[in-house]
Structure formats: C-alpha cells, structure tokens
Design a protein around this motif. Structure first.
Motif, short mmCIF file in Angstrom:
data_model
loop_
_atom_site.label_atom_id
_atom_site.label_comp_id
_atom_site.label_asym_id
_atom_site.label_seq_id
_atom_site.Cartn_x
_atom_site.Cartn_y
_atom_site.Cartn_z
N LEU A 85 -19.96 77.44 -58.31
CA LEU A 85 -19.34 76.20 -58.79
C LEU A 85 -19.37 76.13 -60.31
O LEU A 85 -18.40 75.70 -60.94
CB LEU A 85 -20.05 74.99 -58.18
CG LEU A 85 -19.87 74.80 -56.68
CD1 LEU A 85 -20.74 73.64 -56.18
CD2 LEU A 85 -18.41 74.57 -56.32
N LEU A 123 -17.08 73.52 -61.93
CA LEU A 123 -17.25 72.41 -60.99
C LEU A 123 -18.72 72.06 -60.79
O LEU A 123 -19.10 71.48 -59.78
CB LEU A 123 -16.62 72.77 -59.63
CG LEU A 123 -15.11 72.93 -59.63
CD1 LEU A 123 -14.63 73.43 -58.28
CD2 LEU A 123 -14.43 71.61 -59.98
N LEU A 128 -19.68 68.50 -59.86
CA LEU A 128 -19.38 68.01 -58.52
C LEU A 128 -20.63 67.35 -57.95
O LEU A 128 -21.72 67.92 -58.02
CB LEU A 128 -18.96 69.19 -57.64
CG LEU A 128 -18.12 68.93 -56.40
CD1 LEU A 128 -16.80 68.27 -56.75
CD2 LEU A 128 -17.86 70.23 -55.67
N GLN A 173 -21.09 66.47 -52.30
CA GLN A 173 -19.78 67.09 -52.14
C GLN A 173 -19.83 68.62 -52.20
O GLN A 173 -18.90 69.30 -51.78
CB GLN A 173 -18.82 66.60 -53.22
CG GLN A 173 -18.54 65.12 -53.17
CD GLN A 173 -17.78 64.75 -51.91
OE1 GLN A 173 -16.93 65.49 -51.45
NE2 GLN A 173 -18.10 63.59 -51.36
N ARG A 174 -20.91 69.15 -52.73
CA ARG A 174 -20.98 70.60 -52.96
C ARG A 174 -20.91 71.41 -51.67
O ARG A 174 -20.10 72.33 -51.57
CB ARG A 174 -22.26 70.95 -53.73
CG ARG A 174 -22.19 70.48 -55.16
CD ARG A 174 -23.49 70.69 -55.88
NE ARG A 174 -23.36 70.16 -57.23
CZ ARG A 174 -23.77 70.77 -58.31
NH1 ARG A 174 -24.40 71.92 -58.21
NH2 ARG A 174 -23.58 70.23 -59.49
N PHE A 213 -17.54 71.27 -49.95
CA PHE A 213 -16.54 71.98 -50.75
C PHE A 213 -16.71 73.49 -50.60
O PHE A 213 -15.73 74.21 -50.38
CB PHE A 213 -16.65 71.57 -52.22
CG PHE A 213 -15.60 72.20 -53.09
CD1 PHE A 213 -14.29 71.75 -53.06
CD2 PHE A 213 -15.91 73.27 -53.92
CE1 PHE A 213 -13.30 72.34 -53.85
CE2 PHE A 213 -14.94 73.87 -54.70
CZ PHE A 213 -13.63 73.40 -54.68
N ARG A 251 -8.93 72.09 -61.09
CA ARG A 251 -10.28 71.57 -61.32
C ARG A 251 -10.28 70.07 -61.63
O ARG A 251 -11.04 69.31 -61.05
CB ARG A 251 -10.95 72.36 -62.44
CG ARG A 251 -12.32 71.86 -62.80
CD ARG A 251 -12.99 72.68 -63.88
NE ARG A 251 -12.06 73.14 -64.90
CZ ARG A 251 -12.06 74.37 -65.42
NH1 ARG A 251 -12.94 75.26 -65.04
NH2 ARG A 251 -11.19 74.70 -66.34
N LEU A 298 -12.12 67.23 -59.37
CA LEU A 298 -13.18 66.37 -59.89
C LEU A 298 -12.76 64.90 -59.88
O LEU A 298 -13.57 64.03 -59.58
CB LEU A 298 -13.58 66.80 -61.31
CG LEU A 298 -14.30 68.15 -61.38
CD1 LEU A 298 -14.47 68.58 -62.83
CD2 LEU A 298 -15.64 68.08 -60.67
N ASP A 321 -13.02 63.63 -56.26
CA ASP A 321 -14.40 63.40 -55.87
C ASP A 321 -14.97 62.18 -56.58
O ASP A 321 -15.74 61.41 -56.00
CB ASP A 321 -15.26 64.63 -56.16
CG ASP A 321 -14.97 65.75 -55.16
OD1 ASP A 321 -14.74 65.43 -53.98
OD2 ASP A 321 -14.97 66.91 -55.57
N SER A 322 -14.55 61.96 -57.83
CA SER A 322 -15.01 60.79 -58.57
C SER A 322 -14.44 59.51 -57.94
O SER A 322 -15.17 58.52 -57.77
CB SER A 322 -14.56 60.89 -60.03
OG SER A 322 -14.91 59.75 -60.75
#
Length: 148
Positions: free
Chosen positions: A9, A14, A17, A21-22, A25, A133, A137, A140-141
C-alpha cells in the motif's frame, strides 16, 4: 515474490488508507490479480489443458495424482518439492502441500512464463491503482465520514 501488505500500500501511495479499509482493499486486489492472471494464462491453451488444470485446482479425485505420476513420479525426492516442504514447515505427507506443488508444477510445465505473466499483470494493476489513487482515497474518506 510480492506480498500484498502495508508495504505494498505504501508503494502505491495508499498508506493513508484507514486501517479498517486495508484488509478488504488488499483482498480485492488479490482477487482481481488472480482473475486477470488466470485470464491471461488461459489464452492459447487447449481445452484439455484447461480441463486438467481445473481438475488440479478444484482437487477433483485423481487429478493431482494423475498429473504428478506423469510429471513427478518421485515426488518426495523432487528438489523443488523438498524446498517447498522446508519453506512451508508443513509435513511432506500433507495433501495441501502436494496439491499446491501440483498446481505450481502444472504451470511450470504448461506455461513456463507464468511468473512473467504474474509480474506483468501486477505491474498493470499497480499502474491502474496509482492512476486512481485520489479517487480511492476520496471514496474511503467519504465512506468514513458517512459512517461517523
């Protein structure tokens, strides 16, 4: 050999992240990589080859044994198998180890370029991820803010 982990990541930019979520993902990336590699490797293969590999992967009764009997009749003495035993720490007689070895050996016999294919597909996937990317991001935010 590559690993899909926090270092992966970070390489993709990333590392911001969120922790929750890691793992999902990375699991998605693994599934996508597996799908794309499978598609690429199957190009140009005969139906018989695809059927044989499917039997090995799906652990159809006799498929692994038949393949190994033809290509690695002395499995326990095979240096590659012995390395796999040593690296994995799994007992030699564990059927999972034999199945994994058979799948890898099948690829080596039928698609000796499989490592190159995996590397090429992974590079393509990395480029796609890096190109998206900011969207990843931001999504996810936004999901994190909606959950709060």
């Amino acid at each position: 050999m590559f690993q899909l982990n926090d270092e992966f990541l970070k390489e993709l930019g990333l590392d911001q992240l969120p922790e929750e979520q890691r793992k999902p993902f990375l699991q998605h990336i693994y599934s996508e990589l597996e799908l794309r590699v499978g598609e690429r490797l199957s190009q140009g293969m005969s139906d018989a080859q695809l059927e044989e590999f499917s039997g090995i992967i799906d652990k159809r009764p006799g498929a692994v044994d038949d393949f190994l009997a033809r290509h690695v009749p002395d499995l326990m003495q095979d240096p590659m198998f012995q390395r796999l035993v040593q690296v994995s720490g799994v007992p030699m007689d564990d059927p999972r180890l034999r199945d994994e070895f058979a799948a890898t050996k099948w690829l080596e016999v039928n698609r000796p370029d499989y490592r190159d294919v995996v590397a090429a597909v992974l590079d393509e996937l990395k480029r796609e991820i890096v190109a998206n990317r900011d969207v990843i991001l931001a999504a996810d935010s936004a999901a994190s803010q909606a959950a709060a």
